[in-house]
Write a protein that holds these residues in place. Sequence first.
Motif, PDB file in Angstrom:
ATOM      1  N   LYS A 173       7.671   1.691  -8.084  1.00  0.00           N
ATOM      2  CA  LYS A 173       7.008   1.182  -7.073  1.00  0.00           C
ATOM      3  C   LYS A 173       6.605  -0.374  -7.750  1.00  0.00           C
ATOM      4  O   LYS A 173       6.754  -1.347  -6.954  1.00  0.00           O
ATOM      5  CB  LYS A 173       5.570   1.511  -6.651  1.00  0.00           C
ATOM      6  CG  LYS A 173       5.809   3.036  -5.906  1.00  0.00           C
ATOM      7  CD  LYS A 173       4.301   3.517  -5.462  1.00  0.00           C
ATOM      8  CE  LYS A 173       4.689   4.570  -4.558  1.00  0.00           C
ATOM      9  NZ  LYS A 173       3.419   5.161  -3.861  1.00  0.00           N
ATOM     10  N   THR A 196       6.042   3.970  -0.531  1.00  0.00           N
ATOM     11  CA  THR A 196       5.783   5.351  -0.541  1.00  0.00           C
ATOM     12  C   THR A 196       6.833   5.923  -1.351  1.00  0.00           C
ATOM     13  O   THR A 196       7.973   5.671  -1.626  1.00  0.00           O
ATOM     14  CB  THR A 196       5.875   5.839   0.798  1.00  0.00           C
ATOM     15  OG1 THR A 196       5.495   7.334   0.919  1.00  0.00           O
ATOM     16  CG2 THR A 196       6.950   5.474   1.436  1.00  0.00           C
ATOM     17  N   SER A 223       3.748  12.629 -10.631  1.00  0.00           N
ATOM     18  CA  SER A 223       2.369  12.495  -9.879  1.00  0.00           C
ATOM     19  C   SER A 223       1.917  13.346  -8.679  1.00  0.00           C
ATOM     20  O   SER A 223       2.760  14.424  -8.518  1.00  0.00           O
ATOM     21  CB  SER A 223       2.680  11.056  -9.028  1.00  0.00           C
ATOM     22  OG  SER A 223       3.699  11.297  -7.891  1.00  0.00           O
ATOM     23  N   SER A 251       0.909  -1.214  -0.025  1.00  0.00           N
ATOM     24  CA  SER A 251       0.018  -0.141  -0.160  1.00  0.00           C
ATOM     25  C   SER A 251       0.809   1.198  -0.094  1.00  0.00           C
ATOM     26  O   SER A 251       1.901   1.399   0.808  1.00  0.00           O
ATOM     27  CB  SER A 251      -1.064   0.020   1.278  1.00  0.00           C
ATOM     28  OG  SER A 251      -1.557   1.148   1.227  1.00  0.00           O
ATOM     29  N   ASP A 252       0.489   2.190  -0.891  1.00  0.00           N
ATOM     30  CA  ASP A 252       0.981   3.584  -0.766  1.00  0.00           C
ATOM     31  C   ASP A 252       0.552   3.941   0.514  1.00  0.00           C
ATOM     32  O   ASP A 252      -0.711   3.548   1.348  1.00  0.00           O
ATOM     33  CB  ASP A 252       0.215   4.424  -1.955  1.00  0.00           C
ATOM     34  CG  ASP A 252       0.658   5.982  -1.702  1.00  0.00           C
ATOM     35  OD1 ASP A 252       1.640   6.133  -1.616  1.00  0.00           O
ATOM     36  OD2 ASP A 252      -0.327   6.662  -1.982  1.00  0.00           O
ATOM     37  N   CYS A 311      -2.611  -1.202  -3.241  1.00  0.00           N
ATOM     38  CA  CYS A 311      -3.493  -0.145  -3.166  1.00  0.00           C
ATOM     39  C   CYS A 311      -2.662   1.190  -3.324  1.00  0.00           C
ATOM     40  O   CYS A 311      -1.533   1.327  -2.848  1.00  0.00           O
ATOM     41  CB  CYS A 311      -3.689  -0.308  -1.516  1.00  0.00           C
ATOM     42  SG  CYS A 311      -4.110  -1.701  -0.916  1.00  0.00           S
ATOM     43  N   GLY A 312      -3.660   2.351  -3.973  1.00  0.00           N
ATOM     44  CA  GLY A 312      -2.675   3.191  -4.363  1.00  0.00           C
ATOM     45  C   GLY A 312      -4.150   4.318  -4.725  1.00  0.00           C
ATOM     46  O   GLY A 312      -5.240   4.108  -4.833  1.00  0.00           O
ATOM     47  N   ASP A 313      -3.591   5.705  -4.816  1.00  0.00           N
ATOM     48  CA  ASP A 313      -4.360   6.885  -5.197  1.00  0.00           C
ATOM     49  C   ASP A 313      -3.764   7.618  -6.208  1.00  0.00           C
ATOM     50  O   ASP A 313      -4.399   8.515  -6.909  1.00  0.00           O
ATOM     51  CB  ASP A 313      -4.688   7.527  -3.822  1.00  0.00           C
ATOM     52  CG  ASP A 313      -3.364   8.562  -3.654  1.00  0.00           C
ATOM     53  OD1 ASP A 313      -3.600   9.758  -3.352  1.00  0.00           O
ATOM     54  OD2 ASP A 313      -2.259   8.034  -3.187  1.00  0.00           O
ATOM     55  N   THR A 319      -3.966   7.143   0.739  1.00  0.00           N
ATOM     56  CA  THR A 319      -4.043   5.602   0.823  1.00  0.00           C
ATOM     57  C   THR A 319      -4.296   5.105   1.995  1.00  0.00           C
ATOM     58  O   THR A 319      -5.389   4.936   2.326  1.00  0.00           O
ATOM     59  CB  THR A 319      -2.979   4.838  -0.441  1.00  0.00           C
ATOM     60  OG1 THR A 319      -3.089   5.716  -1.550  1.00  0.00           O
ATOM     61  CG2 THR A 319      -3.433   3.372  -0.773  1.00  0.00           C
ATOM     62  N   ASP A 334       1.553   5.281  -8.345  1.00  0.00           N
ATOM     63  CA  ASP A 334       0.951   3.946  -7.934  1.00  0.00           C
ATOM     64  C   ASP A 334       0.593   2.967  -9.031  1.00  0.00           C
ATOM     65  O   ASP A 334       0.280   1.833  -8.881  1.00  0.00           O
ATOM     66  CB  ASP A 334      -0.167   4.080  -6.959  1.00  0.00           C
ATOM     67  CG  ASP A 334       0.150   4.901  -5.784  1.00  0.00           C
ATOM     68  OD1 ASP A 334       1.288   4.667  -5.291  1.00  0.00           O
ATOM     69  OD2 ASP A 334      -0.590   5.772  -5.351  1.00  0.00           O
TER      70      ASP A 334
END
Length: 423
Positions: free
Chosen positions: A176, A52, A162, A14-15, A200-202, A19, A206
């Motif tokens: 990543k 991250t 980003s 996960s980010d 998992c990301g936003d 996130t 990601d």
Amino acid sequence: MDRLNGSPHLMIVSDLDHTMVDHHDQENLSLLRFNALWEASYRHNSLLVFSTGRSPTLYKQLRKEKPMLTPDITIMSVGTEITYGESMVPDDGWEQFLNHKWDRNIVREETSKFPQLTLQSETEQRPHKVSFYIQKDKAQEVIKVLSERLEKRGLDVKIIYSGGMDLDVLPQGAGKGQALAYLLKKFTSEGKAPTNTLVCGDSGNDAELFSIPDVYGVMVSNAQEELLQWHAQNAKGNPNIIHATERCAAGIIQAIGHFKLGPSIPPRDVADFSECKQENANPGHEVVKFYLFYERWRRAEVDNSQQYMQNMKAFCYAAGILVHPSGVERSLHDCIDAMTKIYGDKQGKQFRVWVDRVSSAQIGSDAWMVKFDKWELSDEGRHCCLTTLLLNTKAREGGCVWVHLHQTWLAGSGPKDQTTWLF
């Protein structure tokens, strides 16, 4: 990873910012809900990976600000650094891999010719990452020209844009997604490939995570336009990637349930813990339930019932002992009696309790040794105890009995007033 003997049941990658961590959630409730679910149901057989864009410096700063769990693996600086465990041991093989066709000095020389680029702080400049800020309307043209110039200088780089403002120049093999692919290959070669992997990301950095074959993916509901556009163009027909309707960590929990990867109801969502049972109960689940009740009692979120205190005593061996972090020994039953007197003392105040790094080992036919970090967040600050618990699994039907509890302060983490620390 030596912590698990076999393949992880689930690996969550996960980010962090926006996130796992919701910076608009002042109470950090979605993060605390995830924490409770992970420690109760997954820590004992699964892996947690934080991926991250933050440098180690900013990552450690975030850990001081938010009630984050300790991950098994940390991928930082947009996939250019991989470290293991709480002590964050670097992966030397990954560093060597990234040196191919990379020269940081040439990158700095060429990027200095673009006035549109503003260098980020020194903490964000890493051996395999050079980072800038750039206005959104200038980004695509700069990326195009800069890529051509670096290629002419003999470098093979990747430029990631980003967050509507961040531009990172990395080795082509970094990112990543590449870091995750490297880890999966490493686990597979050791015969420990995860049974399931959820990414998992936003944001844009990601996107690579979702490109790794055979992973499940969740874009949290607050995902940025750049990631949603990537999904529309590259993965719209992939049923293994969803756009959650919940924000941040709540969206991750939603994805666990959607893909049926395991338990997906956090203990924090359960009002009556007598209904909070697992088919294969583990010590982590018992510890999480105990401390959630402790938090609710002090916040007056449960009834001030003598029956609750009797139930608590049933969880504790009659001759059980608690060694307070100050070194004072007390009867576990005396500690529960002391709880009766402080019902609701944190009502209307900031007060949260969570556990981290729960590990357990069976040391007898009906005995378990459980170790974990127990945290309290209150108006007085954050405090943590390194805790060792001896459990008996057969002394009480349908649950465990606490036999001995020993706590010591995490260095520099004890409160000024130690009398309010009970468990």
